[in-house]
Design an enzyme around this catalytic site. Sequence first.
Site, short mmCIF file in Angstrom:
data_model
loop_
_atom_site.label_atom_id
_atom_site.label_comp_id
_atom_site.label_asym_id
_atom_site.label_seq_id
_atom_site.Cartn_x
_atom_site.Cartn_y
_atom_site.Cartn_z
N ASP A 1 0.85 -1.20 0.00
CA ASP A 1 0.00 0.00 0.00
C ASP A 1 0.89 1.25 0.00
OD1 ASP A 1 -2.15 -1.70 0.27
OD2 ASP A 1 -2.25 -1.46 2.46
N1 URA Z 1 -1.23 -5.93 3.87
C1 URA Z 1 -1.68 -4.67 3.95
O1 URA Z 1 -2.69 -4.41 4.56
N2 URA Z 1 -1.00 -3.71 3.30
C2 URA Z 1 0.14 -3.93 2.61
O2 URA Z 1 0.72 -3.00 2.05
C3 URA Z 1 0.61 -5.25 2.55
C4 URA Z 1 -0.08 -6.23 3.19
#
Ligand code: URA
Length: 229
Positions: free
Chosen positions: A103
């Site tokens: 993310d």
């Molecule tokens: N899980 C999440 O919630 N965000 C990420 O960036 C990776 C795994």
Amino acid sequence: MRVDKFLSSMKFCTRKQAKSFLEKHEFMIDDKRILAQNHSFDPNLEKVYIDKTYIYYEFPIHLMLNKPKGYVSANKDEMFPCVTDLIKEPYQRFDFSIAGRLDVDTEGLLILTTDGKFLHEITHPNYHLPKVYEAHLDQPFYHEAELLSGVTILDGKQNPYVAKALEIKTNEHIVYITIDEGKFHQVKRMFSSVGYKVLYLKRIKIGKLSLGDLKLGDCQKIERRDLVD
Ligand code: URA
């Protein structure tokens, strides 16, 4: 590889422009000047010089990158800088695919590769490559058993889905969670399903490869064997 394919894949010109590029520039393979765009060679074995400058080439190339917050796991974006903007010389001319996105507000270990087969191997759910995340939560964590036995979350398409942690190590607000899948916002959703908010998330390991002391924003070449057996 044909010379015109080499020139376009390394972003010197399009395949159509290759003929005139070769007329205007001195394109040498080892010590021979090449003018024919259909000339075939092995860029892994033979050295290319354009106007006397050595052009680094290798296939495949895999990089590990320590992604900072604020960068998107993409090659192009309208709003945010992209993780590919962090790639440094001599890797900037190559087209990298991102294996297992993070993310925009997540930091840590990201793998980039020029090899489609390797990308498949490390992202396909059948391979169950474990990934370790360090999650900082809004309150001390007491729901280990639930996450280890599996919680129902929604995937990116709003389908209910059971997600399981393989291992959990807790230190009050900080939890190290290992999962072997990569559904949309999976870690945040797993914690949210048992009442916790993730305030900070960092991926610290994929397969055998740890982030180690790679600085935030830096990248480093790795080999397949660093990640998988
Ligand atoms: N899980 C999440 O919630 N965000 C990420 O960036 C990776 C795994």
